[in-house]
Design a protein around this motif. Structure first.
Motif, PDB file in Angstrom:
ATOM      1  N   ARG A  17       0.841  -1.195   0.000  1.00 33.78           N
ATOM      2  CA  ARG A  17       0.000   0.000   0.000  1.00 33.78           C
ATOM      3  C   ARG A  17       0.876   1.243   0.000  1.00 33.78           C
ATOM      4  O   ARG A  17       1.932   1.281   0.638  1.00 33.78           O
ATOM      5  N   PRO A  18       0.472   2.293  -0.704  1.00 31.28           N
ATOM      6  CA  PRO A  18       1.278   3.519  -0.752  1.00 31.28           C
ATOM      7  C   PRO A  18       1.507   4.097   0.645  1.00 31.28           C
ATOM      8  O   PRO A  18       0.607   4.083   1.490  1.00 31.28           O
ATOM      9  N   GLU A  19       2.725   4.591   0.870  1.00 25.10           N
ATOM     10  CA  GLU A  19       3.028   5.194   2.166  1.00 25.10           C
ATOM     11  C   GLU A  19       2.246   6.484   2.368  1.00 25.10           C
ATOM     12  O   GLU A  19       1.846   6.811   3.482  1.00 25.10           O
ATOM     13  N   ASP A  20       2.052   7.238   1.284  1.00 19.28           N
ATOM     14  CA  ASP A  20       1.286   8.479   1.361  1.00 19.28           C
ATOM     15  C   ASP A  20      -0.201   8.131   1.338  1.00 19.28           C
ATOM     16  O   ASP A  20      -0.699   7.563   0.358  1.00 19.28           O
ATOM     17  N   PRO A  21      -0.949   8.423   2.398  1.00 17.71           N
ATOM     18  CA  PRO A  21      -2.354   8.051   2.445  1.00 17.71           C
ATOM     19  C   PRO A  21      -3.254   8.917   1.568  1.00 17.71           C
ATOM     20  O   PRO A  21      -4.441   8.634   1.410  1.00 17.71           O
ATOM     21  N   GLY A  22      -2.703   9.968   0.989  1.00 19.06           N
ATOM     22  CA  GLY A  22      -3.517  10.876   0.186  1.00 19.06           C
ATOM     23  C   GLY A  22      -3.877  10.282  -1.168  1.00 19.06           C
ATOM     24  O   GLY A  22      -3.362   9.239  -1.564  1.00 19.06           O
ATOM     25  N   GLN A  24      -3.953   9.275  -4.922  1.00 18.06           N
ATOM     26  CA  GLN A  24      -2.896   9.063  -5.899  1.00 18.06           C
ATOM     27  C   GLN A  24      -3.336   9.560  -7.272  1.00 18.06           C
ATOM     28  O   GLN A  24      -4.526   9.559  -7.603  1.00 18.06           O
ATOM     29  N   SER A  25      -2.364   9.926  -8.072  1.00 14.43           N
ATOM     30  CA  SER A  25      -2.661  10.298  -9.449  1.00 14.43           C
ATOM     31  C   SER A  25      -3.082   9.070 -10.247  1.00 14.43           C
ATOM     32  O   SER A  25      -2.803   7.926  -9.858  1.00 14.43           O
TER      33      SER A  25
END
Length: 309
Positions: A17-22, A24-25
């Motif tokens: 899972r992406p580290e940035d929780p915001g 994604q593009s």
């Protein structure tokens, strides 16, 4: 069944899972999904070729041996935003290898460039192309995963409403069937689901909806569609999914509409766990059940009168 296998799959998905929780593009979503699906095992014993079906690119998947009479029309997953026939080849390939049927996997248009209803228009066109080329609908089955599982259902609905003959059966792996996001599992499985969060689904869902009201039968068939007359359905879903109730509610409404339906829930597994065939025992067992379901519903000896595409 192996608790250790299930724990390993869960841990892998959480690590990826992406580290940035915001949000994604689109480019990041598509690249991440390709990377994830490249890890999956594609079975031996199949052949693939690029083709065209209903005006869209498609991947033809054949067993190495002479195909049995029957055709799978497959719709890949990816939240209607990412994915391709190639990312779904582990699933299409395993169904082909297990059934002996040939398959077409449709490269339907994706959001946000092509929001609802573009994908359904493309999958219906692909089905029309099979029918127009002489395929007997009683020897065609639909299958799909995630968004593609939703398309397997909504393509049936649009075919029925257009007066087309319906396929022999539908198999949907963890289908997306409710754009209103009103299922109880959206709340109760948050955090348990190792792949999705409500926020992530809202992000990709907004791309597909493009401002349209989700309260439409072709966007939320689990709660709004008239399911009368649909062919036999097999809905396979993992108990750890926030999309669990998309399947449970569609199954209940299909039953009430007089549709033959099998709701197949596997404990402690994630969204489209069938991708982990060869790694997770439950995945192989679920694919075996899906292949049996499809094989039993294609009439023996019903071959296409001419080749498609």
């Amino acid at each position: 069944m192996s608790k250790e296998q299930r724990a390993q799959v869960d841990a892998l998905l959480r690590r990826l899972r992406p580290e940035d929780p915001g949000p994604q593009s689109v480019e990041a979503l598509r690249a991440g999904f390709r990377a994830l699906m490249s890890r999956m095992i594609v079975p031996d014993g199949i052949r693939t070729a690029q083709t065209e079906l209903g005006g869209r690119p498609a991947l033809r998947v054949d067993p190495e041996d002479t195909p049995r009479p029957g055709t799978i029309l497959y719709f890949h997953g990816g939240a209607w935003v990412f994915g391709s026939p190639e990312t779904a080849l582990c699933l299409t390939g395993h169904l082909v290898a297990r059934t002996g049927f040939a398959a077409y996997s449709v490269d339907y248009r994706l959001a946000p460039e092509h929001p609802f209803p573009a994908a359904i228009e493309d999958t219906l066109s692909a089905y029309r192309a099979l029918l127009d080329s002489g395929h007997d609908p009683s020897a065609i089955v639909f299958a799909g995963d995630s968004a593609g599982g939703g398309l397997a259902v909504t393509t049936c609905l649009t075919a029925r409403d257009a007066g087309l003959p319906l396929p022999a059966a539908v198999v949907a792996f963890s289908p997306g069937l409710d754009a209103t996001r009103t299922g109880e599992s959206m709340r109760t499985k948050e955090g348990i689901d190792p792949i999705f969060t409500r926020a992530a689904l809202d992000h990709t869902g907004a791309m597909y909806l493009a401002g349209q009201d989700p309260r439409q039968p072709l966007l939320s068939p689990a709660v709004l569609a008239d399911l009368t007359g649909l062919p036999p359905l097999l809905l396979q879903v993992g108990a750890n999914e926030i999309l669990l109730d998309d399947s449970t509610r569609l199954a209940a409404r299909a039953r009430d509409a007089g549709v033959d339906v099998v709701l197949d829930v596997t404990a402690d597994v994630p969204h489209v766990f069938q991708c982990f065939a060869g790694v997770l025992d439950e995945a192989d067992e679920a694919l075996d059940r899906a292949a049996l379901f499809l094989s039993q519903r294609v009439r023996s000896g019903d071959a296409p009168r001419t080749a498609a595409a």
